[in-house]
Design a protein around this motif. Sequence first.
Motif, PDB file in Angstrom:
ATOM      1  N   ARG A   1       0.838  -1.194   0.000  1.00 30.59           N
ATOM      2  CA  ARG A   1       0.000   0.000   0.000  1.00 30.59           C
ATOM      3  C   ARG A   1       0.876   1.248   0.000  1.00 30.59           C
ATOM      4  N   ASP A   2       0.256   2.385  -0.295  1.00 31.67           N
ATOM      5  CA  ASP A   2       1.020   3.628  -0.400  1.00 31.67           C
ATOM      6  C   ASP A   2       0.677   4.615   0.699  1.00 31.67           C
ATOM      7  N   GLN A   3       0.083   4.123   1.789  1.00 31.01           N
ATOM      8  CA  GLN A   3      -0.223   4.984   2.928  1.00 31.01           C
ATOM      9  C   GLN A   3      -0.104   4.176   4.208  1.00 31.01           C
ATOM     10  N   GLY A   4      -0.076   4.884   5.341  1.00 31.45           N
ATOM     11  CA  GLY A   4       0.044   4.195   6.617  1.00 31.45           C
ATOM     12  C   GLY A   4       1.442   3.640   6.838  1.00 31.45           C
ATOM     13  N   LEU A   5       1.591   2.857   7.894  1.00 28.15           N
ATOM     14  CA  LEU A   5       2.887   2.266   8.214  1.00 28.15           C
ATOM     15  C   LEU A   5       3.259   1.241   7.153  1.00 28.15           C
ATOM     16  N   ARG A   6       4.465   1.370   6.599  1.00 30.55           N
ATOM     17  CA  ARG A   6       4.916   0.446   5.568  1.00 30.55           C
ATOM     18  C   ARG A   6       6.441   0.410   5.556  1.00 30.55           C
ATOM     19  N   ALA A   7       6.963  -0.572   4.871  1.00 31.59           N
ATOM     20  CA  ALA A   7       8.410  -0.772   4.836  1.00 31.59           C
ATOM     21  C   ALA A   7       9.104   0.367   4.097  1.00 31.59           C
ATOM     22  N   VAL A   8      10.340   0.638   4.505  1.00 33.40           N
ATOM     23  CA  VAL A   8      11.141   1.656   3.822  1.00 33.40           C
ATOM     24  C   VAL A   8      11.520   1.142   2.432  1.00 33.40           C
ATOM     25  N   PRO A   9      11.908   2.041   1.515  1.00 31.63           N
ATOM     26  CA  PRO A   9      12.221   1.611   0.139  1.00 31.63           C
ATOM     27  C   PRO A   9      13.305   0.542   0.044  1.00 31.63           C
ATOM     28  N   GLY A  10      14.246   0.526   0.976  1.00 36.36           N
ATOM     29  CA  GLY A  10      15.322  -0.460   0.922  1.00 36.36           C
ATOM     30  C   GLY A  10      15.008  -1.769   1.604  1.00 36.36           C
ATOM     31  N   GLN A  11      13.741  -1.959   1.995  1.00 36.69           N
ATOM     32  CA  GLN A  11      13.324  -3.193   2.663  1.00 36.69           C
ATOM     33  C   GLN A  11      12.419  -3.988   1.737  1.00 36.69           C
ATOM     34  N   GLY A  12      12.749  -5.249   1.510  1.00 38.89           N
ATOM     35  CA  GLY A  12      11.914  -6.120   0.696  1.00 38.89           C
ATOM     36  C   GLY A  12      11.431  -7.318   1.487  1.00 38.89           C
ATOM     37  N   TYR A  13      10.525  -8.057   0.870  1.00 44.46           N
ATOM     38  CA  TYR A  13      10.019  -9.291   1.481  1.00 44.46           C
ATOM     39  C   TYR A  13       9.855 -10.334   0.384  1.00 44.46           C
ATOM     40  N   ALA A  14      10.200 -11.570   0.716  1.00 48.96           N
ATOM     41  CA  ALA A  14      10.031 -12.666  -0.237  1.00 48.96           C
ATOM     42  C   ALA A  14       9.646 -13.935   0.502  1.00 48.96           C
ATOM     43  N   VAL A  15       8.760 -14.689  -0.104  1.00 47.23           N
ATOM     44  CA  VAL A  15       8.525 -16.055   0.356  1.00 47.23           C
ATOM     45  C   VAL A  15       9.655 -16.908  -0.201  1.00 47.23           C
ATOM     46  N   VAL A  16      10.355 -17.586   0.672  1.00 49.90           N
ATOM     47  CA  VAL A  16      11.422 -18.507   0.269  1.00 49.90           C
ATOM     48  C   VAL A  16      11.030 -19.876   0.793  1.00 49.90           C
ATOM     49  N   ARG A  17      10.763 -20.773  -0.115  1.00 50.99           N
ATOM     50  CA  ARG A  17      10.239 -22.077   0.290  1.00 50.99           C
ATOM     51  C   ARG A  17      10.970 -23.189  -0.448  1.00 50.99           C
ATOM     52  N   PRO A  18      10.948 -24.390   0.122  1.00 49.10           N
ATOM     53  CA  PRO A  18      11.620 -25.511  -0.544  1.00 49.10           C
ATOM     54  C   PRO A  18      11.032 -25.763  -1.921  1.00 49.10           C
ATOM     55  N   ARG A  19      11.912 -26.012  -2.851  1.00 55.51           N
ATOM     56  CA  ARG A  19      11.463 -26.336  -4.204  1.00 55.51           C
ATOM     57  C   ARG A  19      10.831 -27.719  -4.201  1.00 55.51           C
ATOM     58  N   ALA A  20       9.680 -27.822  -4.837  1.00 54.24           N
ATOM     59  CA  ALA A  20       9.008 -29.115  -4.921  1.00 54.24           C
ATOM     60  C   ALA A  20       9.860 -30.096  -5.724  1.00 54.24           C
ATOM     61  N   VAL A  21       9.952 -31.301  -5.237  1.00 51.16           N
ATOM     62  CA  VAL A  21      10.711 -32.340  -5.932  1.00 51.16           C
ATOM     63  C   VAL A  21       9.789 -33.027  -6.929  1.00 51.16           C
ATOM     64  N   PRO A  22      10.133 -33.005  -8.231  1.00 51.92           N
ATOM     65  CA  PRO A  22       9.267 -33.657  -9.224  1.00 51.92           C
ATOM     66  C   PRO A  22       9.087 -35.140  -8.912  1.00 51.92           C
ATOM     67  N   GLN A  23       7.864 -35.585  -9.053  1.00 51.49           N
ATOM     68  CA  GLN A  23       7.581 -36.993  -8.826  1.00 51.49           C
ATOM     69  C   GLN A  23       7.925 -37.806 -10.074  1.00 51.49           C
ATOM     70  N   VAL A  24       8.650 -38.876  -9.880  1.00 49.45           N
ATOM     71  CA  VAL A  24       9.007 -39.751 -10.998  1.00 49.45           C
ATOM     72  C   VAL A  24       7.860 -40.714 -11.242  1.00 49.45           C
ATOM     73  N   PRO A  25       7.281 -40.691 -12.442  1.00 52.97           N
ATOM     74  CA  PRO A  25       6.143 -41.585 -12.696  1.00 52.97           C
ATOM     75  C   PRO A  25       6.552 -43.050 -12.601  1.00 52.97           C
ATOM     76  N   GLN A  26       5.665 -43.825 -12.053  1.00 50.33           N
ATOM     77  CA  GLN A  26       5.915 -45.256 -11.948  1.00 50.33           C
ATOM     78  C   GLN A  26       5.694 -45.922 -13.305  1.00 50.33           C
ATOM     79  N   VAL A  27       6.596 -46.787 -13.666  1.00 51.21           N
ATOM     80  CA  VAL A  27       6.488 -47.497 -14.937  1.00 51.21           C
ATOM     81  C   VAL A  27       5.847 -48.849 -14.680  1.00 51.21           C
TER      82      VAL A  27
END
Length: 243
Positions: A213-239
């Motif tokens: 948002r562009d009003q109220g309490l918010r992070a300074v320009p030099g502050q970012g946020y990111a979701v960092v999560r484990p990469r999903a492991v591709p499932q190997v199809p069963q033959v």
Amino acid sequence: MTETLLSTTFSTFQALPFSDRCHRVWQRGDHLLIGVSPGNSYFSHLRIAQLVRWGRQFFDSVDVVHADLHVDTQFAAFGYPADQARRRAAKETKTTRRRIERGVELAGRSRVGVHALSEFADTAAYRRLSGEVAGALAEDEDFRLATEGMAAGFLAARLPEGEAPSADQLAAGVAYIAAELPFFLDTPSLLDVPSSVSCYHVELPLTPVLFGRDQGLRAVPGQGYAVVRPRAVPQVPQVATAA
């Protein structure tokens, strides 16, 4: 949230900066903040080691900050006597610190710091930011509702299904979250870095308020946020095999 993946092809994690501005802060590559909560089983020492190694691929430095303020207040709000609440909080905090230090040592990377939240409590920057958080809780309804919603979500894991937190429990949860918020607002001032990205493995209810948002309490320009999560492991199809 932008769906740009910033991880390498064989990386353990994927990163999703919340906005284009957060993406630009990420691309600067100055600093990554990893926040760890006591009692959160997601942050094993192995996960912390992986996060630190991964983070140092993209950032000049990494800091891990663990919460140790108002932990006892939460236990007290759930019925623990004051002395027992303090002992339980101290034990969880100590266990968390050891797990972080073990993970950082295992990562074997330079320019990685470990801090308790309380280490910053008496600094001018933290006091200023805490005052801004307190003011917003009193005067900014969107901010207050998002903070209370975030607290209620965390408290739900400790309550019977469908039960709402009491007023004391909600207040304890809000106090706990409020103590962490300076690092979502202005980590550069707290850790003396040019810019910083705070990361967590899920998007938090306060993220759109602080970064969208562009009003109220918010992070300074030099502050970012990111979701960092484990990469999903591709499932190997069963033959299928012939009988």
